[in-house]
Design an enzyme around this catalytic site. Structure first.
Site, PDB file in Angstrom:
ATOM      1  N   LYS A  76       0.864  -1.182   0.000  1.00  0.00           N
ATOM      2  CA  LYS A  76       0.000   0.000   0.000  1.00  0.00           C
ATOM      3  C   LYS A  76       0.900   1.232   0.000  1.00  0.00           C
ATOM      4  O   LYS A  76       1.914   1.255   0.721  1.00  0.00           O
ATOM      5  CB  LYS A  76      -0.884  -0.031   1.254  1.00  0.00           C
ATOM      6  N   SER A 151      -9.743   1.623   3.029  1.00  0.00           N
ATOM      7  CA  SER A 151      -8.897   2.448   2.192  1.00  0.00           C
ATOM      8  C   SER A 151      -7.841   1.666   1.415  1.00  0.00           C
ATOM      9  O   SER A 151      -7.292   2.184   0.452  1.00  0.00           O
ATOM     10  CB  SER A 151      -8.201   3.509   3.039  1.00  0.00           C
ATOM     11  N   SER A 175      -9.932  -0.780   7.170  1.00  0.00           N
ATOM     12  CA  SER A 175      -9.335  -0.602   5.839  1.00  0.00           C
ATOM     13  C   SER A 175      -8.626  -1.822   5.269  1.00  0.00           C
ATOM     14  O   SER A 175      -8.198  -1.796   4.119  1.00  0.00           O
ATOM     15  CB  SER A 175      -8.359   0.575   5.849  1.00  0.00           C
TER      16      SER A 175
END
Lengths: 487, 95
Positions: A76, A151, A175
């Site tokens: 990420k 997210s 997330s």
């Protein structure tokens, strides 16, 4: 190739069936072929990936390789990666080259995992749909018109579409678990303090925790074990031994007590999801588990308290972006205040500004007790609910999200409705507990995840419970047709 | 709970965020809605409940007061938008 577990890939590498360079090139080719449809990567690091793979091949040849040597991974884009842009999906950090590795990245790099690239996300990890990215929305591989969740939506979509065998994400309010649920893959957020936060760009420091996305629990166990552990560079890292998470995978779950909180099945839960969860619980009964109804009476307070605590911590954390030392600076500032205001106003997106202002107001003079302190007291109530529940049961299960993946653009005008969908995930972060999502079926033709909530530091037991389910079901083996293996 | 456009401008200044005039009303509405949600907390009885700042109620660790960092000035300054002779440049602060 795409259906092999990490352990199978590792065996093939050691047996010389293919090299890490070939394996890594295979995934780079899949990214080239498919990512235009998904937008799951912000930066593809082909050069570093192949260099890492070459190193791994040398280690394998010399017999000094480990369980993950040569297996590529994606991060990420809020994990700092030395010499590589780390953008947090924000215009603010569009030009930021991280000067060091996050501890999790460092550990997995040392374990010999080549880095495929940096995945898309909601800006500064704020969002539940991956629509709040400076680099555009990520698409759900099961239906390109729908969101993958957020997210960590890029990591979830990349693993779901097999553009990476494994990826890291972070979970501040759901997330990892929510995008894992919405894309039908396995995701684990460990206990707060288990994985170092050093080099993870902070959103809400008392809630943020790094974790793993993979195709199954067995793969998650390997990677989580390798990245966990005490780190002196993270002041909230927990100094506690990391057990071998893979060792307990095959333990029997006969007699396991599963708590099912009635508050997770109330108004607002999609009836198709409810059905999938009930069927999963039936499957666990067949495996010898006992279902116990429990109550987490303060669940409804998780949303209001989270939306004070997280924005308050964000407003403090994000004050570092001042246009002076790194990040975006506005053009031709007339004075210092103008430079701060326009650099931040132009560099941050709408949702980030909304949360910074929410937090600033909640912390401002005269309001601290009414908002921040009150929210921290409620945090204690929520945590106590779990403590009491874990006196009666070994693990807690329920849905991850009240709804399946929605259409891109469907909720962008109504941030509150998106906040409300975090109802089943936020309370774990407030309590600091570990949580997982494993694929358990479909509703509305989209994947549905089952949430597994463990007691503190019981990731090994959760992975065991997940693995046992995956021995008798095949939801985790499903791949969207468009992204299936090339013939 | 409602936050007026003037209050939004004040908060935006406290947070050092420039907000375009045409967006102030939208932020005012969004923040009012968020605090409307937040006010559900008021119904919860929290007398004699200790606030919880850390999930395991852990305290911040201390370390020995010795230098552990190496000097990486050039590397750390490489991301600066404007610099000169190893210094960050900012608009004039003093007349």
């Amino acid at each position: 190739m795409i259906n092999k577990t990490l352990a199978e890939l590792s065996s093939s590498l050691k047996a010389g069936e293919f090299s890490s360079v070939e394996l890594t090139q295979y995934f780079l080719d899949r990214i080239t072929k498919h990512d235009a449809d998904l937008n799951s990567f912000i930066t593809v690091t082909e050069e570093q990936a192949l260099a890492g793979a070459k190193n791994a091949d040398e280690q394998i040849a010399s017999g000094s390789s480990g369980a993950l040597t040569g297996i590529p991974i994606a991060y990420k884009d809020l994990f700092c990666t030395d010499g590589i842009r780390t953008s947090c999906a924000s215009k603010m950090l569009d030009n930021f080259i991280a000067p060091y590795n996050a501890t999790a990245v460092e550990k997995l790099t040392e374990a010999g995992m080549p880095m495929l690239g940096k995945t898309n996300m909601d800006e500064f990890a704020m969002g539940s749909s991956n629509e709040n990215s400076f680099y555009g929305a990520v698409k759900n591989p099961w239906d390109l018109e729908r969101v993958p969740g957020g997210s960590s939506g890029g990591s979830a979509a990349a693993v779901c579409a097999k553009l990476a065998p494994v990826a890291l994400g972070t979970d501040t309010g759901g997330s990892i678990r929510q995008p894992a649920s919405l894309t039908g893959i396995t995701g684990i957020k460990p206990t707060y303090g288990r994985v170092s936060r050093f080099g993870m760009i902070a959103y809400a420091s008392s809630l943020d925790q790094g974790g793993v996305f993979a195709s199954n629990a067995e793969d998650c166990a390997l990677v989580l074990g390798m990245m966990s552990g005490f780190d002196a560079k993270d002041s909230t890292s927990v100094d506690r031994d990391v057990p071998d998470f893979s060792a307990a995978l095959n333990d029997s779950i006969q007699g396991l007590k599963i708590g099912v909180p009635k508050e997770f099945f109330g108004e607002g839960l999609d009836s198709g999801i409810d059905k999938v969860i009930q069927e999963a619980l039936e499957e666990y009964k067949k495996l010898g588990a006992e279902i116990v109804e429990i109550s987490l009476p303060n669940t409804h307070l998780a949303i209001p308290s989270y939306y004070v605590i997280a924005p308050a911590e964000a407003s403090s954390n994000l004050s570092r972006f001042d246009g002076v030392r790194y990040g975006y600076r506005c053009e031709d500032p007339v004075d210092l205040t103008d430079m701060y205001m326009r650099s931040r106003g132009e560099g941050f997106g709408t949702e980030v500004k909304r949360r910074i202002m929410t937090g600033t107001y909640a912390l401002s003079a005269g309001y601290y007790d009414a908002y921040y302190l009150k929210a921290q007291k409620i945090r204690r109530l929520i945590s106590n609910d779990f403590k009491q529940a874990f006196e009666k049961v070994d693990v807690i299960m329920g849905p991850v999200s009240p709804e399946t993946a929605f259409k891109i653009g469907e909720k962008t005008d109504d941030p509150i409705s998106m906040y409300l969908a975090d109802i089943y995930t936020l309370s774990l972060n407030l309590a600091g507990l570990p949580g997982m999502s494993i694929p358990a079926g479909e509703a509305n033709n989209m994947p549905v995840g089952l949430q597994i909530i463990g007691n503190y530091f019981e990731e090994g037991k959760m992975l065991n419970i997940a693995h046992q389910f995956q021995q008798v079901t095949d939801y985790h083996k499903r791949v969207p047709t468009q992204f299936g293996e090339e013939k | 709970m409602s936050l007026s456009p003037d209050e939004v401008k004040k908060i935006a200044f406290l947070a050092r965020l420039s907000i375009q005039e045409e967006h102030v009303d939208q932020y005012s509405q969004d923040l009012s809605n968020i605090f409307g949600l937040v006010e559900q907390m008021n119904a919860a009885a929290t007398d004699n409940i200790e606030p919880m700042a850390h999930p395991q109620d852990a305290m911040q660790r201390l370390r020995d007061d010795v230098v552990t960092e190496t000097n990486q000035r050039d590397k750390l300054m490489a991301n600066a938008p404007l610099k000169e002779d190893g210094l960050f440049l900012v608009p004039k602060v003093l007349d």
